[in-house]
Design a protein around this motif. Structure first.
Motif, PDB file in Angstrom:
ATOM      1  N   HIS A 148       0.822  -1.205   0.000  1.00  0.00           N
ATOM      2  CA  HIS A 148       0.000   0.000   0.000  1.00  0.00           C
ATOM      3  C   HIS A 148       0.861   1.262   0.000  1.00  0.00           C
ATOM      4  CE1 HIS A 148      -2.748   3.139   1.228  1.00  0.00           C
ATOM      5  NE2 HIS A 148      -2.076   3.303   2.343  1.00  0.00           N
ATOM      6  N   ASP A 197      -5.141   0.306  -2.352  1.00  0.00           N
ATOM      7  CA  ASP A 197      -5.379   1.619  -1.775  1.00  0.00           C
ATOM      8  C   ASP A 197      -5.832   1.471  -0.319  1.00  0.00           C
ATOM      9  OD1 ASP A 197      -8.015   0.757  -1.945  1.00  0.00           O
ATOM     10  OD2 ASP A 197      -8.513   2.049  -3.633  1.00  0.00           O
ATOM     11  N   LEU A 201      -6.950  -1.972   1.753  1.00  0.00           N
ATOM     12  CA  LEU A 201      -6.190  -2.428   2.914  1.00  0.00           C
ATOM     13  C   LEU A 201      -7.086  -2.514   4.145  1.00  0.00           C
ATOM     14  CD1 LEU A 201      -3.509  -3.234   4.174  1.00  0.00           C
ATOM     15  CD2 LEU A 201      -2.993  -0.800   4.497  1.00  0.00           C
TER      16      LEU A 201
END
Length: 226
Positions: A148, A197, A201
């Motif tokens: 991420h 993104d 997550l």
């Protein structure tokens, strides 16, 4: 965003994030399995030549057999470790430092290609030996958090991992200045469908039964289960 998703849709999003993580670490997993096979082939060829020689070198053959057994053991260990990626199987508890040490090599090459360093803050090293209940889930969560940061920071140059208290990890991202030239080889970012993104997550963490908190310069993972 993820809170508005139906439960079935949220589970599919979480499964997609795990799939994206596996795609990124696949080269490292493949290398760990291919390396013993290469040694096995070479050792087998040398053993065949020694056995076909007019005079058999018993000591040399025994040495090759021992090497074959060692590489078979390494290959078996690698295949056995693949079970550690199956959430359906029982997962053992894991020490926080061991979790980090086992996870970082899987993404090391990917970050190296981008010129990104990933280091552990030695000043916050944990010596308490506390254990966390689910190694498989936490490994997915840590790797997804690192991915991420890579996806959400196009100018990422470093990630620092800090041990926080008895139950947390903080991942701090550092971006390079626009004036600093990029590395010689800066691969293209992942396809939009594979980008992890914040919403993705968060969805993964909720599905695994853990929490993720987003901060200005990174993410914080309280590793105790919810």
């Amino acid at each position: 965003m993820t809170a508005a998703l139906p439960s079935s849709a949220a589970r599919w999003v979480a499964a997609g994030v795990r799939h994206a993580v596996l795609l990124r670490i696949l080269p490292a997993l493949r290398h760990d399995l291919a390396s013993p096979i290469s040694v096995l082939r070479m050792s087998s060829l040398l053993l065949q030549r020694q056995l076909a020689a007019p005079t058999i070198d018993a000591a040399g053959c025994l040495e090759r057999v021992v090497m074959l057994e060692q590489q078979i053991g390494s290959l078996a260990d690698g295949l056995r470790s693949l079970r550690g990626w199956d959430l359906a199987s029982s997962s053992k508890a894991i020490d926080r430092q061991v979790l980090v040490a086992d996870s970082l090599p899987l993404l090391r090459a990917l970050f190296d290609l981008r010129g990104v360093t990933v280091d552990v803050d030695a000043a916050s090293a944990d010596n308490a030996g506390a254990m966390w209940p689910d190694a498989t889930a936490l490994r997915y969560l840590l790797l997804a958090s690192l991915c991420h940061l890579g996806d959400s920071h196009p100018l990422l140059v470093a990630v620092r991992i800090e041990y926080v208290g008895d139950d947390g990890l903080r991942l701090v991202a550092t971006d390079r200045s626009e004036a600093v030239p990029p590395p010689l080889f800066d691969p293209a970012p992942p396809e939009p469908g594979l980008t992890i993104d914040a919403a993705a997550l968060q969805c993964l963490a909720a599905d695994l039964g853990y929490e993720v908190r987003f901060e200005a310069d990174g993410v914080f993972l309280p590793l105790a289960a919810l």
